[in-house]
Scaffold this motif. Structure first.
Motif, PDB file in Angstrom:
ATOM      1  N   UNK A 106       0.805  -1.219   0.000  1.00  0.00           N
ATOM      2  CA  UNK A 106       0.000   0.000   0.000  1.00  0.00           C
ATOM      3  C   UNK A 106       0.840   1.272   0.000  1.00  0.00           C
ATOM      4  N   UNK A 107       2.122   1.141   0.271  1.00  0.00           N
ATOM      5  CA  UNK A 107       2.991   2.319   0.399  1.00  0.00           C
ATOM      6  C   UNK A 107       3.091   3.181  -0.859  1.00  0.00           C
ATOM      7  N   UNK A 108       3.273   2.614  -2.063  1.00  0.00           N
ATOM      8  CA  UNK A 108       3.491   3.466  -3.242  1.00  0.00           C
ATOM      9  C   UNK A 108       2.399   4.502  -3.473  1.00  0.00           C
ATOM     10  N   UNK A 109       1.149   4.154  -3.188  1.00  0.00           N
ATOM     11  CA  UNK A 109       0.068   5.132  -3.370  1.00  0.00           C
ATOM     12  C   UNK A 109       0.294   6.345  -2.480  1.00  0.00           C
ATOM     13  N   UNK A 110       0.658   6.112  -1.217  1.00  0.00           N
ATOM     14  CA  UNK A 110       0.803   7.225  -0.284  1.00  0.00           C
ATOM     15  C   UNK A 110       2.102   7.990  -0.509  1.00  0.00           C
ATOM     16  N   UNK A 111       3.146   7.330  -1.006  1.00  0.00           N
ATOM     17  CA  UNK A 111       4.349   8.063  -1.414  1.00  0.00           C
ATOM     18  C   UNK A 111       4.024   9.001  -2.567  1.00  0.00           C
ATOM     19  N   UNK A 112       3.172   8.537  -3.476  1.00  0.00           N
ATOM     20  CA  UNK A 112       2.743   9.383  -4.595  1.00  0.00           C
ATOM     21  C   UNK A 112       1.902  10.557  -4.105  1.00  0.00           C
ATOM     22  N   UNK A 113       0.957  10.297  -3.184  1.00  0.00           N
ATOM     23  CA  UNK A 113       0.129  11.388  -2.660  1.00  0.00           C
ATOM     24  C   UNK A 113       0.971  12.361  -1.849  1.00  0.00           C
ATOM     25  N   UNK A 114       1.925  11.860  -1.095  1.00  0.00           N
ATOM     26  CA  UNK A 114       2.868  12.724  -0.382  1.00  0.00           C
ATOM     27  C   UNK A 114       3.567  13.658  -1.365  1.00  0.00           C
ATOM     28  N   UNK A 115       4.016  13.109  -2.473  1.00  0.00           N
ATOM     29  CA  UNK A 115       4.711  13.896  -3.501  1.00  0.00           C
ATOM     30  C   UNK A 115       3.783  14.937  -4.104  1.00  0.00           C
ATOM     31  N   UNK A 116       2.552  14.548  -4.385  1.00  0.00           N
ATOM     32  CA  UNK A 116       1.570  15.485  -4.953  1.00  0.00           C
ATOM     33  C   UNK A 116       1.318  16.652  -4.003  1.00  0.00           C
ATOM     34  N   UNK A 117       1.225  16.361  -2.715  1.00  0.00           N
ATOM     35  CA  UNK A 117       0.945  17.412  -1.741  1.00  0.00           C
ATOM     36  C   UNK A 117       2.128  18.370  -1.594  1.00  0.00           C
ATOM     37  N   UNK A 118       3.337  17.832  -1.607  1.00  0.00           N
ATOM     38  CA  UNK A 118       4.518  18.695  -1.571  1.00  0.00           C
ATOM     39  C   UNK A 118       4.576  19.555  -2.829  1.00  0.00           C
ATOM     40  N   UNK A 119       4.288  18.962  -3.974  1.00  0.00           N
ATOM     41  CA  UNK A 119       4.297  19.715  -5.234  1.00  0.00           C
ATOM     42  C   UNK A 119       3.279  20.845  -5.210  1.00  0.00           C
ATOM     43  N   UNK A 120       2.093  20.577  -4.652  1.00  0.00           N
ATOM     44  CA  UNK A 120       1.069  21.612  -4.558  1.00  0.00           C
ATOM     45  C   UNK A 120       1.541  22.771  -3.695  1.00  0.00           C
ATOM     46  N   UNK A 121       2.228  22.444  -2.585  1.00  0.00           N
ATOM     47  CA  UNK A 121       2.772  23.488  -1.726  1.00  0.00           C
ATOM     48  C   UNK A 121       3.814  24.316  -2.470  1.00  0.00           C
ATOM     49  N   UNK A 122       4.639  23.653  -3.261  1.00  0.00           N
ATOM     50  CA  UNK A 122       5.649  24.361  -4.056  1.00  0.00           C
ATOM     51  C   UNK A 122       4.998  25.289  -5.077  1.00  0.00           C
TER      52      UNK A 122
END
Length: 265
Positions: free
Chosen positions: A27-43
């Protein structure tokens, strides 16, 4: 403007189980991807408000969770641990105009996230000046030590409420609400929209209004789950064992607090 981002995963939208934070599980890859999306949105929000230099510190587990190709081309990414007492804030200095904390979570001793913990799962709580200290407190104080304001926090509702009580000027995006061992979360795409908008607002606020308050002294208390960890803490000069599983430390220098936490937690 320069921006520092410390990115964790236990406050990522929808995350609920420890397995979802562990790279060895399906299940980890999905949340690593969402983590990345959220950081990108902040950027993206910060960039729209004028940030020109953004350093991201991957701050969960191995510190190699963010998917580099999923981040904007204009950012720099600090992966791995640099044997630095700044830990989740490694790379920050006095030249930054703000700090964001994405994917952050409630502390050990708080009940607002099923993944609540402070730095690891080997302690029952960490307190600073009598207050239960989330990782956010430890790291926001690090930012303040360098004169850097805490501008944005994303994560579980309990943590967002906690920081708002300390400084209502900090922008927050609550993506999850803990309910016992479960969570209620907003839609992951809605989280992206809200994080981007909050990040843009955060960078437009006066720095003086966003500083995490810096005490003039620090009384640190750690309650471990195992008494042996408390005994080991005595190897750091100035630490006292006040109960079988509890140690205390007192200082006026926050860098000493970071050194002590690095050696004991």
């Amino acid at each position: 403007m320069k921006l520092f981002i410390s990115a964790d995963i236990e406050g990522t939208t929808g995350i609920t189980l420890w397995d979802e934070t562990d790279s060895s599980h399906a299940r980890y890859p999905y949340f690593a991807d969402q983590m990345t999306r959220e950081v990108s949105a902040a950027c993206e929000g910060a960039r729209a408000a004028g940030a020109t230099d953004i350093l991201i510190k991957d701050s969960h587990g191995s510190a190699c969770n963010l998917i580099p190709r999923g981040l904007p081309e204009y950012v720099r990414l600090y992966r791995g641990w640099g044997s630095d007492v700044l830990s989740m804030m490694a790379g920050i200095d006095e030249t930054y105009d703000g700090a964001f904390f994405t994917g952050y979570h409630a502390a050990a001793g708080m009940d607002t996230n099923p993944l609540s913990h402070t730095m690891n799962t080997r302690n029952n709580y960490v307190k600073i000046n009598g207050m239960i200290a989330p990782e956010l407190m430890i790291n926001a104080l690090t930012a303040s030590m360098f004169g850097v304001p805490t501008r944005l926090v994303t994560g579980d509702k309990g943590l967002c409420d906690w920081i708002k009580a300390i400084n209502p000027n900090v922008e927050t995006v609550a993506v999850n609400e803990g309910v016992g061992r479960g969570t209620i979360s907003i839609h992951p795409d809605l989280a992206i929209k809200r994080i981007r908008a909050a990040a843009e607002r955060a960078m437009q606020k006066p720095a003086k209004d966003m500083m995490f308050p810096m005490p003039d002294h620090f009384d640190v208390e750690i309650c471990f789950r195992e008494h042996a960890k408390a005994k080991n803490g005595l190897h750091f000069p100035g630490v006292e064992q006040v109960a079988p599983t509890v140690i205390q430390y007192h200082t006026k220098d926050y860098m000493d607090v970071l050194r002590m936490l690095d050696c004991t937690l």
